[in-house]
Design a protein around this motif. Structure first.
Motif, PDB file in Angstrom:
ATOM      1  N   ARG A 187      -0.279  10.164   0.728  1.00 31.87           N
ATOM      2  CA  ARG A 187       1.024   9.492   0.557  1.00 31.87           C
ATOM      3  C   ARG A 187       2.130  10.530   0.576  1.00 31.87           C
ATOM      4  O   ARG A 187       1.913  11.710   0.316  1.00 31.87           O
ATOM      5  N   GLY A 188       3.344  10.064   0.875  1.00 30.57           N
ATOM      6  CA  GLY A 188       4.520  10.931   0.870  1.00 30.57           C
ATOM      7  C   GLY A 188       5.678  10.239   0.196  1.00 30.57           C
ATOM      8  O   GLY A 188       5.502   9.236  -0.520  1.00 30.57           O
ATOM      9  N   ALA A 189       6.884  10.756   0.418  1.00 25.75           N
ATOM     10  CA  ALA A 189       8.080  10.200  -0.229  1.00 25.75           C
ATOM     11  C   ALA A 189       8.350   8.763   0.202  1.00 25.75           C
ATOM     12  O   ALA A 189       8.999   7.998  -0.531  1.00 25.75           O
ATOM     13  N   ASP A 190       7.832   8.382   1.382  1.00 31.25           N
ATOM     14  CA  ASP A 190       8.076   7.023   1.855  1.00 31.25           C
ATOM     15  C   ASP A 190       7.188   5.999   1.166  1.00 31.25           C
ATOM     16  O   ASP A 190       7.357   4.785   1.360  1.00 31.25           O
ATOM     17  N   GLY A 191       6.222   6.478   0.357  1.00 32.05           N
ATOM     18  CA  GLY A 191       5.366   5.571  -0.405  1.00 32.05           C
ATOM     19  C   GLY A 191       4.510   4.674   0.462  1.00 32.05           C
ATOM     20  O   GLY A 191       4.274   3.509   0.137  1.00 32.05           O
ATOM     21  N   ALA A 192       4.006   5.193   1.591  1.00 32.45           N
ATOM     22  CA  ALA A 192       3.213   4.391   2.513  1.00 32.45           C
ATOM     23  C   ALA A 192       1.962   3.834   1.829  1.00 32.45           C
ATOM     24  O   ALA A 192       1.398   4.442   0.913  1.00 32.45           O
ATOM     25  N   ASP A 193       1.541   2.664   2.296  1.00 35.72           N
ATOM     26  CA  ASP A 193       0.358   2.007   1.766  1.00 35.72           C
ATOM     27  C   ASP A 193      -0.879   2.833   2.110  1.00 35.72           C
ATOM     28  O   ASP A 193      -0.957   3.458   3.171  1.00 35.72           O
ATOM     29  N   VAL A 194      -1.871   2.861   1.207  1.00 36.78           N
ATOM     30  CA  VAL A 194      -3.126   3.556   1.447  1.00 36.78           C
ATOM     31  C   VAL A 194      -4.273   2.573   1.236  1.00 36.78           C
ATOM     32  O   VAL A 194      -4.354   1.921   0.195  1.00 36.78           O
ATOM     33  N   ARG A 195      -5.134   2.447   2.228  1.00 37.31           N
ATOM     34  CA  ARG A 195      -6.283   1.551   2.138  1.00 37.31           C
ATOM     35  C   ARG A 195      -7.565   2.376   2.204  1.00 37.31           C
ATOM     36  O   ARG A 195      -7.656   3.332   2.982  1.00 37.31           O
ATOM     37  N   PHE A 196      -8.562   1.976   1.414  1.00 40.76           N
ATOM     38  CA  PHE A 196      -9.862   2.646   1.404  1.00 40.76           C
ATOM     39  C   PHE A 196     -10.922   1.687   1.933  1.00 40.76           C
ATOM     40  O   PHE A 196     -11.019   0.553   1.470  1.00 40.76           O
ATOM     41  N   VAL A 197     -11.711   2.167   2.895  1.00 39.21           N
ATOM     42  CA  VAL A 197     -12.711   1.324   3.538  1.00 39.21           C
ATOM     43  C   VAL A 197     -14.050   2.048   3.574  1.00 39.21           C
ATOM     44  O   VAL A 197     -14.113   3.214   3.967  1.00 39.21           O
ATOM     45  N   ASP A 198     -15.120   1.342   3.167  1.00 42.15           N
ATOM     46  CA  ASP A 198     -16.469   1.852   3.360  1.00 42.15           C
ATOM     47  C   ASP A 198     -17.019   1.173   4.603  1.00 42.15           C
ATOM     48  O   ASP A 198     -17.316  -0.025   4.603  1.00 42.15           O
ATOM     49  N   ALA A 199     -17.145   1.937   5.684  1.00 42.92           N
ATOM     50  CA  ALA A 199     -17.535   1.357   6.971  1.00 42.92           C
ATOM     51  C   ALA A 199     -18.922   0.734   6.944  1.00 42.92           C
ATOM     52  O   ALA A 199     -19.227  -0.144   7.751  1.00 42.92           O
ATOM     53  N   ARG A 200     -19.747   1.161   6.006  1.00 40.18           N
ATOM     54  CA  ARG A 200     -21.112   0.643   5.967  1.00 40.18           C
ATOM     55  C   ARG A 200     -21.186  -0.784   5.432  1.00 40.18           C
ATOM     56  O   ARG A 200     -22.150  -1.499   5.686  1.00 40.18           O
ATOM     57  N   THR A 201     -20.184  -1.175   4.657  1.00 41.80           N
ATOM     58  CA  THR A 201     -20.213  -2.521   4.064  1.00 41.80           C
ATOM     59  C   THR A 201     -18.987  -3.349   4.437  1.00 41.80           C
ATOM     60  O   THR A 201     -18.859  -4.487   3.989  1.00 41.80           O
ATOM     61  N   ALA A 202     -18.071  -2.790   5.247  1.00 39.12           N
ATOM     62  CA  ALA A 202     -16.816  -3.492   5.561  1.00 39.12           C
ATOM     63  C   ALA A 202     -17.083  -4.759   6.389  1.00 39.12           C
ATOM     64  O   ALA A 202     -17.867  -4.742   7.341  1.00 39.12           O
ATOM     65  N   SER A 203     -16.394  -5.827   6.003  1.00 39.82           N
ATOM     66  CA  SER A 203     -16.515  -7.094   6.728  1.00 39.82           C
ATOM     67  C   SER A 203     -15.505  -7.139   7.877  1.00 39.82           C
ATOM     68  O   SER A 203     -14.587  -6.311   7.966  1.00 39.82           O
ATOM     69  N   GLU A 204     -15.656  -8.127   8.741  1.00 37.10           N
ATOM     70  CA  GLU A 204     -14.713  -8.306   9.848  1.00 37.10           C
ATOM     71  C   GLU A 204     -13.306  -8.545   9.309  1.00 37.10           C
ATOM     72  O   GLU A 204     -12.310  -8.047   9.863  1.00 37.10           O
ATOM     73  N   ARG A 205     -13.224  -9.265   8.222  1.00 37.95           N
ATOM     74  CA  ARG A 205     -11.917  -9.552   7.611  1.00 37.95           C
ATOM     75  C   ARG A 205     -11.255  -8.262   7.127  1.00 37.95           C
ATOM     76  O   ARG A 205     -10.047  -8.073   7.275  1.00 37.95           O
TER      77      ARG A 205
ATOM     78  N   GLY B 128      -6.471  -3.055  10.133  1.00 34.24           N
ATOM     79  CA  GLY B 128      -5.982  -2.868  11.496  1.00 34.24           C
ATOM     80  C   GLY B 128      -4.557  -3.357  11.649  1.00 34.24           C
ATOM     81  O   GLY B 128      -3.767  -2.791  12.417  1.00 34.24           O
ATOM     82  N   ALA B 129      -4.210  -4.394  10.894  1.00 33.50           N
ATOM     83  CA  ALA B 129      -2.857  -4.948  10.967  1.00 33.50           C
ATOM     84  C   ALA B 129      -1.870  -4.126  10.160  1.00 33.50           C
ATOM     85  O   ALA B 129      -0.645  -4.248  10.330  1.00 33.50           O
ATOM     86  N   SER B 130      -2.368  -3.261   9.263  1.00 39.44           N
ATOM     87  CA  SER B 130      -1.491  -2.442   8.412  1.00 39.44           C
ATOM     88  C   SER B 130      -1.053  -1.193   9.173  1.00 39.44           C
ATOM     89  O   SER B 130      -1.737  -0.717  10.077  1.00 39.44           O
ATOM     90  N   ASP B 131       0.142  -0.681   8.824  1.00 39.28           N
ATOM     91  CA  ASP B 131       0.579   0.583   9.422  1.00 39.28           C
ATOM     92  C   ASP B 131       0.473   1.730   8.423  1.00 39.28           C
ATOM     93  O   ASP B 131       1.012   2.807   8.628  1.00 39.28           O
ATOM     94  N   GLY B 132      -0.242   1.497   7.309  1.00 42.34           N
ATOM     95  CA  GLY B 132      -0.410   2.533   6.296  1.00 42.34           C
ATOM     96  C   GLY B 132      -1.553   3.477   6.631  1.00 42.34           C
ATOM     97  O   GLY B 132      -2.177   3.412   7.694  1.00 42.34           O
TER      98      GLY B 132
END
Length: 570
Positions: A165-183, A189-193
């Motif tokens: 993160r920086g001064a712009d406070g961008a969103d941060v998402r954490f994903v475990d690819a081994r268990t991630a669902s399509e949703r 994918g729709a996020s720009d964070g």
């Protein structure tokens, strides 16, 4: 009692601490984790985690290893752990070696009032099995606590020079690819964070494809880090669209390492331009260098710490062994002379000399009080520390060069008016030079030059160490004396010509050259710490030259034939 102090373990159920061991660097263990480990009766963890926590455990702790074959460790969360009981430092775990679920094993280990540390990589809150094990403890009435650790998804990017993160406070998402669902993929994918993806090396390209399919642009920057926070760490920068080609061109895929865990960071903050400025860990001057230190662990302690601060992996190999003198009578007379007032001074030129006198004192039932009225001189920081540990504060330590010559520079001449006794006790090795004796005599002192210990060639190191020395497995070797050159070559063979040779001074360098070695680094003054500094400076210049030429930064050992095809063990 502090809020985090351990509660008393129950006589029947004991107590379990679920402990986060962090992403790999032992220095990231919390103070609370170290406290819990120091009082544990049983450690339960997989092999790689045990390597991080074991040094903080008490002598005699029992160990339950949760992966049957350390050489084939599966990535966390990919299946039920295989449970194997292995011997602790002195006490085996009193748990059957049957393959059961970890929760049952943890509770069984806790019975009888024992304190159990169940350690997991990263943080317990993000571990696949920890919550189930906690629930099982709760259901069985086994008291437990949780000690958080640094999560790999946070610690690894920090060591890779990728702020999330920086001064712009961008969103941060954490994903475990081994268990991630399509949703899940659709949402990130729709996020720009910034997206932090936990995956494996051979699945990075697939995860990148999922993000592109979900709407991320193919030119979005991406960094991939393997073995994060350890000296095996390596990071590649690319984009979502080019990562597969980048890993192929780097010849890291296909590879037996493909199943190893990695942390991938997606977003502008992981761009190569930013990493050039922020990559503080991998840009250390000796990052990942395996450095041979031909000294005992006791002698090399502070030197090895200094090398680690430069990013190196020190490997201590003793080249000499210390034995008592063949005729102890001379040493016995000198120690008795200390007590009876025969000496004005005693001069220690090594830690081994301090140890020899201390052992003789203990043999006679004496302690540091026997030094009352005697002036004490010491050469070198480690020798002075050994005296302080004995209860003796040196009166004289060289202000300049830490050597016999430096000691003579500061040593006062004998003055019959102020010095009631004109004699100096000099306990030293059987192979010591005459410099100090001759200098003290010139200053008007009488010297009892006593052999306090003998130095003999040490036993050869293990076969794999000898092979690494001769085959170019070490990146550098530090020679601190001519005898270390002769003894190392004698017990282990000559270092490979790709190995960087660093010598403490001209005499040592001359001996190295006489043995057919090319000297690359020489300390500006005869000090082991200046020698380490000189090696770090050499490494920094070597790195800068590679970067300026646009070449990949490699270690010296990677220049030997076939080195790039072998898996690193540093």
């Amino acid at each position: 009692m502090s809020p985090t102090a351990l509660p008393a373990a129950g006589p029947e159920h004991g107590h379990v601490t679920f402990l986060g061991a962090g992403p790999g660097d032992p220095g990231l263990l919390t103070l609370r984790a170290v406290e819990a480990l120091s009082s544990a009766d049983v450690l339960v963890a997989e092999h790689e985690v045990l390597d991080v926590i074991r040094t903080h455990a008490r002598q005699g702790v029992s160990v339950v290893q949760t992966d049957a074959d350390p050489s084939s460790v599966s990535p966390p969360g990919t299946g039920t752990p295989q449970l194997t009981v292995v011997d602790g430092t002195s006490t085996p775990a009193a748990v059957p070696a049957a393959a059961r679920d970890a929760a049952h094993l943890v509770m069984e280990a806790a019975r009888g009032g024992r304190r159990v540390v169940r350690a997991v990589s990263g943080d317990p809150g993000l571990d696949t099995y920890a919550a189930e094990e906690m629930l099982a403890c709760a259901a069985a009435g086994v008291p437990f606590e949780v000690v958080p650790g640094v999560a790999a998804a946070v610690g690894v990017p920090a060591y890779a020079g990728v702020p999330l993160r920086g001064a712009d406070g961008a969103d941060v998402r954490f994903v475990d690819a081994r268990t991630a669902s399509e949703r899940c993929w659709t949402e990130v994918g729709a996020s720009d964070g910034t997206v932090v993806v936990s995956t494996t090396l051979d699945s990075v390209a697939a995860a990148a494809g999922e993000l592109v399919s979900a709407g991320r642009k193919p030119d979005t920057p991406l960094s991939v880090t393997i073995a994060g926070t350890t000296t095996r760490q390596r990071t590649w920068t690319a984009t979502l669209g080019t990562i597969a080609q980048t890993l192929k061109q780097a010849k890291v895929l296909p590879s037996p390492d493909g199943g190893r865990p990695v942390i991938a960071v997606v977003g502008e903050r992981s761009s190569a331009a930013r990493r050039d400025q922020l990559s503080w860990f991998e840009s250390k001057p000796l990052f990942g260098w395996k450095v041979l230190v031909p000294r005992t662990k006791e002698q090399a302690a502070s030197l090895s710490d200094q090398l680690r601060s430069y990013g190196a992996v020190p490997h201590e190999v003793p080249t000499i062994a210390v034995e008592p003198p063949r005729t102890p009578q001379q040493m016995e007379r000198a120690v008795k002379g200390l007590v009876t007032g025969r000496y004005e001074w005693i001069a220690f030129t090594s830690v081994n000399a301090v140890k020899a006198v201390r052992e003789k004192f203990e043999e006679y039932g004496l302690d540091a009080r026997a030094f009352a009225g005697i002036k004490v001189a010491a050469v070198g920081e480690q020798t002075a520390k050994a005296l302080v540990a004995f209860g003796v504060k040196p009166d004289l330590v060289p202000s300049g060069e830490q050597s016999a010559a430096g000691l003579l520079e500061d040593w006062p001449p004998y003055d019959p008016v102020f010095d009631p006794i004109d004699r100096v006790f000099l306990p030293r090795a059987d192979i010591a030079t005459e410099t100090l004796v001759a200098g003290l005599i010139e200053l008007g002192w009488e010297v009892d030059d006593v052999t306090a210990y003998r130095t003999v060639r040490a036993s050869p190191p293990p076969a794999d160490t000898r092979e690494a020395i001769k085959g170019g497995g070490f990146d550098a070797v530090l020679f601190t004396s001519s005898s270390t050159v002769r003894n190392l070559v004698g017990i282990a063979g000559k270092p490979h010509n790709v190995t960087v040779i660093a010598c403490i001074g001209p005499a040592t360098a001359k001996t190295a050259e006489e043995h057919g070695l090319r000297v690359d680094v020489m300390a500006p003054e005869p000090s082991v710490h200046k020698l380490a500094e000189a090696l770090a400076d050499f490494g920094m210049k070597r790195r800068a030259a590679a970067v300026e030429a646009g070449d990949p930064v490699t270690r010296p050992s990677e220049r030997r034939p076939g080195a790039r095809r072998r898996r690193s063990t540093t």
